[in-house]
Design a protein around this motif. Sequence first.
Motif, PDB file in Angstrom:
ATOM      1  N   ARG A   1      -2.529   1.164   4.152  1.00 19.22           N
ATOM      2  CA  ARG A   1      -3.512   0.201   3.510  1.00 19.22           C
ATOM      3  C   ARG A   1      -3.849   1.049   2.113  1.00 19.22           C
ATOM      4  NH1 ARG A   1      -6.403  -0.622   8.634  1.00 19.22           N
ATOM      5  NH2 ARG A   1      -5.370  -2.160   9.838  1.00 19.22           N
ATOM      6  N   LEU A   2      -3.735   2.271   1.992  1.00 23.49           N
ATOM      7  CA  LEU A   2      -4.237   3.150   0.930  1.00 23.49           C
ATOM      8  C   LEU A   2      -3.169   2.780  -0.299  1.00 23.49           C
ATOM      9  CD1 LEU A   2      -4.808   6.613   2.159  1.00 23.49           C
ATOM     10  CD2 LEU A   2      -6.445   4.889   1.694  1.00 23.49           C
ATOM     11  N   PRO A   3      -3.707   2.567  -1.624  1.00 22.45           N
ATOM     12  CA  PRO A   3      -2.945   2.601  -2.588  1.00 22.45           C
ATOM     13  C   PRO A   3      -1.956   3.797  -2.899  1.00 22.45           C
ATOM     14  CG  PRO A   3      -5.328   2.165  -3.298  1.00 22.45           C
ATOM     15  CD  PRO A   3      -5.150   2.594  -1.792  1.00 22.45           C
ATOM     16  N   ASN A   4      -0.701   3.437  -3.329  1.00 22.63           N
ATOM     17  CA  ASN A   4       0.259   4.639  -3.219  1.00 22.63           C
ATOM     18  C   ASN A   4      -0.222   5.965  -3.791  1.00 22.63           C
ATOM     19  OD1 ASN A   4       2.335   3.467  -2.016  1.00 22.63           O
ATOM     20  ND2 ASN A   4       3.287   2.798  -3.887  1.00 22.63           N
ATOM     21  N   ASP A   5      -0.994   5.805  -5.002  1.00 24.25           N
ATOM     22  CA  ASP A   5      -1.588   6.927  -5.602  1.00 24.25           C
ATOM     23  C   ASP A   5      -2.686   7.768  -4.497  1.00 24.25           C
ATOM     24  OD1 ASP A   5      -3.601   5.430  -5.878  1.00 24.25           O
ATOM     25  OD2 ASP A   5      -3.918   5.798  -7.938  1.00 24.25           O
ATOM     26  N   GLN A   6      -3.332   7.166  -3.976  1.00 26.65           N
ATOM     27  CA  GLN A   6      -4.266   7.773  -2.988  1.00 26.65           C
ATOM     28  C   GLN A   6      -3.348   8.209  -1.718  1.00 26.65           C
ATOM     29  OE1 GLN A   6      -7.500   5.128  -1.969  1.00 26.65           O
ATOM     30  NE2 GLN A   6      -7.819   4.697  -4.165  1.00 26.65           N
ATOM     31  N   ARG A   7      -2.349   7.594  -1.313  1.00 28.39           N
ATOM     32  CA  ARG A   7      -1.603   8.028  -0.183  1.00 28.39           C
ATOM     33  C   ARG A   7      -0.800   9.386  -0.361  1.00 28.39           C
ATOM     34  NH1 ARG A   7       0.208   3.557   1.659  1.00 28.39           N
ATOM     35  NH2 ARG A   7       2.128   3.335  -0.002  1.00 28.39           N
TER      36      ARG A   7
ATOM     37  N   LYS B   1      -8.306  15.155  -7.306  1.00 26.56           N
ATOM     38  CA  LYS B   1      -9.698  15.202  -6.474  1.00 26.56           C
ATOM     39  C   LYS B   1     -10.298  14.052  -6.470  1.00 26.56           C
ATOM     40  CE  LYS B   1     -10.612  20.080  -7.549  1.00 26.56           C
ATOM     41  NZ  LYS B   1     -11.455  20.801  -8.040  1.00 26.56           N
ATOM     42  N   SER B   2     -10.435  13.050  -7.408  1.00 28.43           N
ATOM     43  CA  SER B   2     -10.836  11.894  -7.202  1.00 28.43           C
ATOM     44  C   SER B   2     -10.205  10.832  -6.167  1.00 28.43           C
ATOM     45  CB  SER B   2     -11.417  10.969  -8.556  1.00 28.43           C
ATOM     46  OG  SER B   2     -10.007  10.886  -9.352  1.00 28.43           O
ATOM     47  N   ARG B   3      -8.955  10.933  -6.299  1.00 34.37           N
ATOM     48  CA  ARG B   3      -8.043  10.332  -5.558  1.00 34.37           C
ATOM     49  C   ARG B   3      -8.117  10.620  -4.088  1.00 34.37           C
ATOM     50  NH1 ARG B   3      -2.219   9.869  -9.015  1.00 34.37           N
ATOM     51  NH2 ARG B   3      -3.102   8.664 -10.888  1.00 34.37           N
ATOM     52  N   MET B   4      -8.167  11.936  -4.008  1.00 31.15           N
ATOM     53  CA  MET B   4      -8.296  12.390  -2.509  1.00 31.15           C
ATOM     54  C   MET B   4      -9.547  11.741  -1.923  1.00 31.15           C
ATOM     55  SD  MET B   4      -7.033  14.081  -0.061  1.00 31.15           S
ATOM     56  CE  MET B   4      -7.142  15.276   1.401  1.00 31.15           C
ATOM     57  N   TYR B   5     -10.661  11.882  -2.429  1.00 27.08           N
ATOM     58  CA  TYR B   5     -11.991  11.369  -2.342  1.00 27.08           C
ATOM     59  C   TYR B   5     -11.893   9.949  -1.868  1.00 27.08           C
ATOM     60  CZ  TYR B   5     -13.376  16.094  -3.537  1.00 27.08           C
ATOM     61  OH  TYR B   5     -13.451  17.514  -3.343  1.00 27.08           O
ATOM     62  N   ALA B   6     -11.254   9.303  -2.671  1.00 33.41           N
ATOM     63  CA  ALA B   6     -11.265   7.765  -2.625  1.00 33.41           C
ATOM     64  C   ALA B   6     -10.313   7.454  -1.119  1.00 33.41           C
ATOM     65  CB  ALA B   6     -10.732   7.040  -3.780  1.00 33.41           C
ATOM     66  N   ALA B   7      -9.484   8.176  -0.956  1.00 38.81           N
ATOM     67  CA  ALA B   7      -8.376   8.122   0.112  1.00 38.81           C
ATOM     68  C   ALA B   7      -9.267   8.299   1.315  1.00 38.81           C
ATOM     69  CB  ALA B   7      -7.362   8.855   0.068  1.00 38.81           C
ATOM     70  N   LEU B   8     -10.141   9.376   1.309  1.00 35.81           N
ATOM     71  CA  LEU B   8     -10.769   9.826   2.411  1.00 35.81           C
ATOM     72  C   LEU B   8     -11.867   8.889   2.825  1.00 35.81           C
ATOM     73  CD1 LEU B   8     -11.062  13.712   2.148  1.00 35.81           C
ATOM     74  CD2 LEU B   8      -9.729  12.685   3.713  1.00 35.81           C
ATOM     75  N   ASP B   9     -12.736   8.238   1.750  1.00 35.46           N
ATOM     76  CA  ASP B   9     -13.532   7.203   2.110  1.00 35.46           C
ATOM     77  C   ASP B   9     -12.881   6.075   2.528  1.00 35.46           C
ATOM     78  OD1 ASP B   9     -15.651   9.017   1.145  1.00 35.46           O
ATOM     79  OD2 ASP B   9     -15.659   8.037  -0.830  1.00 35.46           O
ATOM     80  N   ALA B  10     -11.781   5.586   1.929  1.00 34.21           N
ATOM     81  CA  ALA B  10     -11.155   4.513   2.491  1.00 34.21           C
ATOM     82  C   ALA B  10     -10.538   4.791   4.023  1.00 34.21           C
ATOM     83  CB  ALA B  10      -9.946   4.185   1.589  1.00 34.21           C
ATOM     84  N   MET B  11     -10.012   5.934   4.186  1.00 29.08           N
ATOM     85  CA  MET B  11      -9.330   6.153   5.784  1.00 29.08           C
ATOM     86  C   MET B  11     -10.722   6.197   6.539  1.00 29.08           C
ATOM     87  SD  MET B  11      -6.260   6.800   5.891  1.00 29.08           S
ATOM     88  CE  MET B  11      -5.976   7.691   7.335  1.00 29.08           C
ATOM     89  N   ARG B  12     -11.825   6.609   6.181  1.00 31.70           N
ATOM     90  CA  ARG B  12     -12.984   6.814   6.780  1.00 31.70           C
ATOM     91  C   ARG B  12     -13.522   5.471   7.168  1.00 31.70           C
ATOM     92  NH1 ARG B  12     -15.197  11.157   5.556  1.00 31.70           N
ATOM     93  NH2 ARG B  12     -15.307  10.665   3.534  1.00 31.70           N
TER      94      ARG B  12
END
Length: 172
Positions: A118-124, A152-163
């Motif tokens: 479900r994550l956008p490709n750049d975050q995944r 870093k911003s993509r990572m934090y966004a990905a972690l928030d979305a995963m959470r």
Amino acid sequence: MSMPTDEDLLLAVRGGNVESLGVLVSRWEDPLYRFVSRMVDRPDDARDVCQETFLRILRRSDAFREGARFSTWMYQIALNSDDAPPRESAAPETADTHPGTALEAAERRRAVQRALTRLPNDQREVLLLKEYEGLKFREIAEVLEVPESTVKSRMYAALDAMRASLEPTGIR
């Protein structure tokens, strides 16, 4: 006698020593396959991307910048050759443990895999390179050719979305 570094081997490939490519393939085929298989749906597609990546490494060895890390360059090539859709199936289930425990673990893997798709490709890409392949933010920035702050911003966004995606399942 010390083992040649990946970068030394690539420089040897550039000089015409194709056997050095074989050493690189043996060192990196499993980590590359693990990474690519999380990005594409079918194992055959993952194998094709890996094979194409190593062929491109051979053909483009002159493009490797001295002082760069081989692994960073390799992941960058794999990402550029990976135009297949994201993976949506779960990892294969193993029953090494108690069946109930194995079932719970398989359910967790499926939930995490669904959240990843479900994550956008750049975050995944950032999440996989950091958490599954162990690259540092600086190395990921080099692979993706973006500033470290963007990684870093993509990572934090990905972690928030995963959470947010996993919270209803009870996975933290």
